[in-house]
Every structure is written in C-alpha cells, then in structure tokens.
Design a protein around this motif. Sequence first.
Motif, PDB file in Angstrom:
ATOM      1  N   ILE A 193       0.857  -1.176   0.000  1.00 26.92           N
ATOM      2  CA  ILE A 193       0.000   0.000   0.000  1.00 26.92           C
ATOM      3  C   ILE A 193       0.896   1.229   0.000  1.00 26.92           C
ATOM      4  O   ILE A 193       1.960   1.228   0.621  1.00 26.92           O
ATOM      5  CB  ILE A 193      -0.970   0.027   1.195  1.00 26.92           C
ATOM      6  CG1 ILE A 193      -1.938   1.205   1.060  1.00 26.92           C
ATOM      7  CG2 ILE A 193      -0.230   0.057   2.523  1.00 26.92           C
ATOM      8  CD1 ILE A 193      -3.077   1.200   2.066  1.00 26.92           C
ATOM      9  N   THR A 282       5.901   3.797   0.480  1.00 24.00           N
ATOM     10  CA  THR A 282       5.448   2.510  -0.045  1.00 24.00           C
ATOM     11  C   THR A 282       5.708   1.463   1.026  1.00 24.00           C
ATOM     12  O   THR A 282       6.840   1.333   1.516  1.00 24.00           O
ATOM     13  CB  THR A 282       6.207   2.142  -1.328  1.00 24.00           C
ATOM     14  OG1 THR A 282       5.998   3.164  -2.302  1.00 24.00           O
ATOM     15  CG2 THR A 282       5.717   0.806  -1.876  1.00 24.00           C
ATOM     16  N   TYR A 291      -4.086  -4.374   4.360  1.00 21.17           N
ATOM     17  CA  TYR A 291      -3.520  -3.042   4.143  1.00 21.17           C
ATOM     18  C   TYR A 291      -4.122  -2.020   5.102  1.00 21.17           C
ATOM     19  O   TYR A 291      -3.461  -1.056   5.496  1.00 21.17           O
ATOM     20  CB  TYR A 291      -3.678  -2.598   2.683  1.00 21.17           C
ATOM     21  CG  TYR A 291      -5.069  -2.588   2.125  1.00 21.17           C
ATOM     22  CD1 TYR A 291      -5.918  -1.509   2.312  1.00 21.17           C
ATOM     23  CD2 TYR A 291      -5.531  -3.657   1.359  1.00 21.17           C
ATOM     24  CE1 TYR A 291      -7.190  -1.491   1.771  1.00 21.17           C
ATOM     25  CE2 TYR A 291      -6.809  -3.640   0.808  1.00 21.17           C
ATOM     26  CZ  TYR A 291      -7.625  -2.560   1.019  1.00 21.17           C
ATOM     27  OH  TYR A 291      -8.889  -2.545   0.481  1.00 21.17           O
ATOM     28  N   LYS A 292      -5.351  -2.241   5.525  1.00 17.46           N
ATOM     29  CA  LYS A 292      -5.959  -1.321   6.483  1.00 17.46           C
ATOM     30  C   LYS A 292      -5.282  -1.429   7.849  1.00 17.46           C
ATOM     31  O   LYS A 292      -5.033  -0.414   8.516  1.00 17.46           O
ATOM     32  CB  LYS A 292      -7.456  -1.605   6.608  1.00 17.46           C
ATOM     33  CG  LYS A 292      -8.253  -1.256   5.358  1.00 17.46           C
ATOM     34  CD  LYS A 292      -9.733  -1.534   5.552  1.00 17.46           C
ATOM     35  CE  LYS A 292     -10.523  -1.187   4.287  1.00 17.46           C
ATOM     36  NZ  LYS A 292     -11.972  -1.478   4.456  1.00 17.46           N
ATOM     37  N   TRP A 321      -4.288   7.286   2.423  1.00 18.43           N
ATOM     38  CA  TRP A 321      -3.801   5.945   2.090  1.00 18.43           C
ATOM     39  C   TRP A 321      -4.405   5.413   0.805  1.00 18.43           C
ATOM     40  O   TRP A 321      -5.568   5.649   0.506  1.00 18.43           O
ATOM     41  CB  TRP A 321      -4.129   4.970   3.222  1.00 18.43           C
ATOM     42  CG  TRP A 321      -3.390   5.271   4.486  1.00 18.43           C
ATOM     43  CD1 TRP A 321      -3.881   5.876   5.610  1.00 18.43           C
ATOM     44  CD2 TRP A 321      -2.020   4.990   4.750  1.00 18.43           C
ATOM     45  NE1 TRP A 321      -2.906   5.981   6.559  1.00 18.43           N
ATOM     46  CE2 TRP A 321      -1.742   5.445   6.064  1.00 18.43           C
ATOM     47  CE3 TRP A 321      -0.996   4.390   4.016  1.00 18.43           C
ATOM     48  CZ2 TRP A 321      -0.491   5.321   6.647  1.00 18.43           C
ATOM     49  CZ3 TRP A 321       0.259   4.271   4.591  1.00 18.43           C
ATOM     50  CH2 TRP A 321       0.508   4.731   5.893  1.00 18.43           C
ATOM     51  N   GLY A 322      -3.573   4.676   0.057  1.00 16.51           N
ATOM     52  CA  GLY A 322      -4.046   3.974  -1.119  1.00 16.51           C
ATOM     53  C   GLY A 322      -4.405   4.921  -2.248  1.00 16.51           C
ATOM     54  O   GLY A 322      -3.909   6.042  -2.349  1.00 16.51           O
ATOM     55  N   GLU A 332      -1.783   3.483  -4.727  1.00 19.24           N
ATOM     56  CA  GLU A 332      -2.094   2.123  -5.160  1.00 19.24           C
ATOM     57  C   GLU A 332      -2.251   1.215  -3.962  1.00 19.24           C
ATOM     58  O   GLU A 332      -1.752   1.493  -2.862  1.00 19.24           O
ATOM     59  CB  GLU A 332      -1.005   1.572  -6.079  1.00 19.24           C
ATOM     60  CG  GLU A 332       0.342   1.358  -5.395  1.00 19.24           C
ATOM     61  CD  GLU A 332       1.391   0.755  -6.325  1.00 19.24           C
ATOM     62  OE1 GLU A 332       1.142   0.662  -7.530  1.00 19.24           O
ATOM     63  OE2 GLU A 332       2.464   0.372  -5.818  1.00 19.24           O
ATOM     64  N   ILE A 333      -2.932   0.098  -4.199  1.00 19.39           N
ATOM     65  CA  ILE A 333      -3.096  -0.969  -3.213  1.00 19.39           C
ATOM     66  C   ILE A 333      -2.951  -2.298  -3.938  1.00 19.39           C
ATOM     67  O   ILE A 333      -3.549  -2.512  -4.992  1.00 19.39           O
ATOM     68  CB  ILE A 333      -4.478  -0.911  -2.526  1.00 19.39           C
ATOM     69  CG1 ILE A 333      -4.686   0.415  -1.797  1.00 19.39           C
ATOM     70  CG2 ILE A 333      -4.631  -2.088  -1.544  1.00 19.39           C
ATOM     71  CD1 ILE A 333      -6.115   0.602  -1.296  1.00 19.39           C
ATOM     72  N   PRO A 335      -3.506  -6.037  -2.426  1.00 20.97           N
ATOM     73  CA  PRO A 335      -3.729  -6.902  -1.274  1.00 20.97           C
ATOM     74  C   PRO A 335      -2.794  -8.115  -1.304  1.00 20.97           C
ATOM     75  O   PRO A 335      -2.382  -8.579  -2.375  1.00 20.97           O
ATOM     76  CB  PRO A 335      -5.190  -7.337  -1.429  1.00 20.97           C
ATOM     77  CG  PRO A 335      -5.803  -6.323  -2.327  1.00 20.97           C
ATOM     78  CD  PRO A 335      -4.709  -5.905  -3.260  1.00 20.97           C
TER      79      PRO A 335
END
Length: 429
Positions: A193, A282, A291-292, A321-322, A332-333, A335
């Motif tokens: 993330i 990053t 990611y959270k 975030w993200g 970006e994300i 997972p």
Amino acid sequence: MSSIQDKINKLADERKEDLIEILRSLVAFRTESPPARNTEEAQHYIKYLLRDLGFETEEWGLFPGDTIVAGTKPGRNSEQYQSLILNGHIDVVAAGDEDEWEHTPFELRKDGDFLYGRGTADMKGGMASTLFALQLLRELGVELDGDLYFQSVTGEEAGEAGTKSCVDRGMQADFAVVADTSDLAIHGQGGVITGWITIKSKTTHHDGLRSRLIHAGGGIVGASAIEKMMKVIQGLQELERHWAVTKVYPGFLPGSTTINPSVIEGGRNAAYIADECRLWITVHFHPNETYKEVAEEIQQHVLAVAQGDPWLKENPPSFDWGGKSMIEDRGEIFPAIDIDENHPGLVMLKNQHHQVSKQEAVVSMSPTVTDAGWLGQAGIPTVIYGPGKLEEAHSLNERVELQQLIHHAKVLAGFIEKWCNTERSTLNG
C-alpha cells in the motif's frame, strides 16, 4: 500420465509456432504504462481470440483508452462441477530509450531458446501461453463440465486494479490462476500500500523571520514543515527496524516488511519557511495482515512520534492511504494473498506440473506483487503460476524461454481439463 495430457503435450510441441505468433501479436501492441490509456486495440484482439475459442465476451472501460475484457465459457454442468478463473494483464512497463535495446522492444525476436521483447516475461508471455492452452483444448475437442473464465485486465503496472473491477462486477469461481511472472513456481504474495503523510503549518512565515522561529529562540512559535518531516522519517525507520525483528512469515526473509520513503515534496519557494511537506511512502506487508491494519499501525506510530514534539503535537500529521491509480491520484493498493498448500486446486496444479516436467513444483511466496490479491480478497482461492523470471521483468532486452512457455501451456491445459471436470462433491467430502 493421463491420455489427454499425452495428447496435449504432443499437440503443444507440434503447434509451438502458433504460440510464438500469439506472443508476437501481443508484443506488437504498445501497451506501455505509463503513459497507459492505450490497451483498447490489444484487448479487441484478445476478445476476438476468445470468441473464436467459444467464449462469451464482455468489455468495459477502466479509464478512457484502457479496457477490460472478460470471457466466459459455460460448462455443461456448472452447478456440480468446479469453476476456474484464468487471469492476466495486458499492460507492460515503459520500454525506455529504445536505442538502448539490441532490437526494437515491440517486435518479437527469437534468438536460440529465447524470445525477446517488452512484456515477454511480464506478462504477455503468460497471456500467450494461457491462450495457447485454450487453443490446444479446443483443437482436441475437450469439453468442460465446469465454467471457465478468462480475464484480460489492464492497469496492473500502475496499480489501477483492473482485476478489482472484475471482482466488483461479481465475478467468482472455485479457484483462480494468475499467469504472472513466477518462473513456473506456484506463488502467493505479500501486499503493498502507498500513502501520503502531510505536515502543514497553520501559519506561513517569510524567510526573513527564520531567525526568530522557535529553533533559534526568537520568540515565534513556528517551524519548517520539511525539518519536522525529518522526525517522521526517523520514526518510520525505527518502526521498520522493529518490524524486521517482530514480524515473521513463512516464505519471507526477515526485513521484508518495509517502509520506503519514496518521494518528498515541500515548500513554496526560497522566500518562505516551508509551511507544508508531503511524504509518499510505499509499504510492504505479510499475507497475515491487511492493508488497512498496516496503515493504521503506521498512522498510530507517527502520531505517537508527533506527540513527543511540541510543535508537531499542535500541528499533527495527516494521512491519505491507497488510491485507484499511480497515474491518476498517485496511489495504489495490492492486497496480499496467502496460499493453502492443501487446497485441492493447488494440489491438482502441483501434480499436473510434476506430470509434465517430472519435477516437483516449488510452492513459495513471490518477492513482488500482482493483481492476484484482489481475487484472494474476494474469497477466491488463488495462486500465481506463470512463465518468466522476475529478473527479466521490466528489464532491458526482456526475454522469456520458449520451452517455459510451452511447458506452462501444457500444464495449464491439463489442469483446466481436470479441474473443470471434477465434481465439487468429490472435493468437499
């Protein structure tokens, strides 16, 4: 070895020129990202290939000029038999200065055992061998009882999550194989993330007042946001070192959970004290984290650092975030995706690999990230299994071994035939 696999192997060797021609066509499409917004023509080519292979297709826009193509081949007995998603991305990284390449990057070149061109390893090679596997099954007249889906996405190279758009449209299956670069190992992956940390002063001060700010004892409660961001960076370094000794996960070396300060921006011009500074980071994390969760952990740590500084305590950092795109909103994300080595799909794929190659398939974690995490996050058991070496991805004079493409097609064709003709009841007890 099953008789159908024998037939697949024989036909694949006989028709390898067809595989080369598919890859030649794919490489010729200049689907570089950035600049992106250039995949419609390539996706139309894939759409027509899928239709010729008996797939029902649909196409939708991700961004102007970039489309997603999805194909469905309904099984003869969908309710009782296993379904499968095959997934890959059509975008490639920019070729850079083409004069530095030995040959033009968008014309496939065969030299000995290797095929050269942008995307041959990441991942137009995997797209070509997957499409070739489908052609082999069609030519052999193989019928499938379970549903088969093919997703040709874009945006992967810029974190634009074309695969997420497939998930958002409700596409589901019992198993998924992403044919991204894995050197024919079966991979899971960690996650990534990105985030922006912003420090902003409530007041803007002229450069002439610097001698009177708090650092010099001049009586004005003001500070440079750039200098204060240095404390945040130091705090992130401390957290990264802490993670290196406290976060462990099978398949990852110590220190794989990194926090990279990638970009820093700040200040107006030389006539002012910097009243704002933004840091782009990053973050890599393990499959047992979301990611959270990771974003929240970093956020709490940075805010704790800020509490130890009188000025930052009154001007705390903020976080963003993200994002949906490294191009559109600089975020970006990806997972993470764990793998269950006992899952029937993985076991079957591993066995199929062994049948074709006479070697045990390596099951491990990828050191990079792909779109596969979006499928896993949607509850679809997913693995990465594709041709090409990671050191070739994004490289000058990118290449892939032809025999590895053929091997991938043989394994995948045999796996598709076996998986989609397996009743769910036999796997679920």
